[in-house]
Enzyme design. Structure first.
Site, PDB file in Angstrom:
ATOM      1  CB  CYS A   1       8.837  -4.220  -4.413  1.00 28.68           C
ATOM      2  SG  CYS A   1       9.547  -5.858  -4.597  1.00 28.68           S
TER       3      CYS A   1
ATOM      4  CB  CYS B   1      10.930  -6.158  -8.278  1.00 29.53           C
ATOM      5  SG  CYS B   1       9.503  -7.033  -7.635  1.00 29.53           S
TER       6      CYS B   1
ATOM      7  NE  ARG C   1      12.354  -4.965 -13.277  1.00 30.01           N
ATOM      8  CZ  ARG C   1      11.498  -4.048 -13.652  1.00 30.01           C
ATOM      9  NH1 ARG C   1      11.920  -2.833 -13.957  1.00 30.01           N
ATOM     10  NH2 ARG C   1      10.212  -4.329 -13.742  1.00 30.01           N
TER      11      ARG C   1
ATOM     12  CB  CYS D   1      11.894  -4.524   1.026  1.00 26.83           C
ATOM     13  SG  CYS D   1      10.450  -3.984   0.096  1.00 26.83           S
TER      14      CYS D   1
ATOM     15  CB  CYS E   1       8.992  -6.287  -0.594  1.00 27.13           C
ATOM     16  SG  CYS E   1      10.297  -5.275  -1.275  1.00 27.13           S
TER      17      CYS E   1
END
Length: 180
Positions: free
Chosen positions: A41, A44, A48, A105, A131
């Protein structure tokens, strides 16, 4: 303890361990995406980015750990990245624990126009998931909760290393010794 950590931080081994930990976590994210088929998502993707920032910050310190400037620069950047990653991960947890139409999100990442990571490296930074979905759990914690734990651990480690930088490397020697 702080003297030992300070001495370790002036060698490449500590920074290499931190670099490898970030690489392993990034590799794990890619395994979940491509090996297990879990779609990342937007949160995520932001997590990262924060982890890559930790990786690159540790590379700065690894490059010249004996030099105080580069070690502190890498350390401060890593601490800032891990704090930002913690905040993002906690927001991600909030999306999962309190899903609602007004607590979601965005669908498209909000990268600056000069850093379009989702366009440049879509295999890493293009979100396709939601999300609020809990696609994986371990020990009753969702992936977002485990990512929060990971970033909080990084924050603690970087704070300890930072504090150690202001401790003298040499133990204090007493000029006068009191005899009993």
């Amino acid at each position: 303890m702080f003297r030992t950590i300070k001495n370790l931080s002036s060698h490449r081994l500590l920074w290499a361990v931190l670099i490898w930990s970030a690489i392993i976590f990034e590799g794990t994210a890619l395994f979940f995406q491509y090996g297990m088929g879990f779609s990342p998502c937007v949160m995520c993707v932001y997590e990262r980015v924060a982890l890559f920032c930790i990786l690159f910050s540790c590379l700065i310190a690894w490059f010249a750990p004996q030099t105080w400037f580069w070690r502190i620069l890498g350390l401060i950047l890593a601490l800032i990245s891990s704090i930002k990653g913690t905040l993002i991960a906690l927001k991600h947890v909030d999306f999962q624990l309190h899903p609602s139409p007004w607590n979601q999100c965005e669908i498209i990442p909000d990268f600056p126009h000069w850093l379009q990571l989702d366009k440049w490296l879509p295999f890493l930074f293009h979100p396709t998931g939601s999300c609020s979905d809990k696609v994986w759990t371990f020990l009753n914690l969702s992936m977002a909760q485990w990512i929060s734990v990971m970033f909080i651990a990084y924050v603690v480690v970087f704070i300890i290393i930072l504090i150690s930088q202001f401790i003298s490397s040499q133990p204090k020697r007493l000029i006068f010794h009191k005899n009993n």
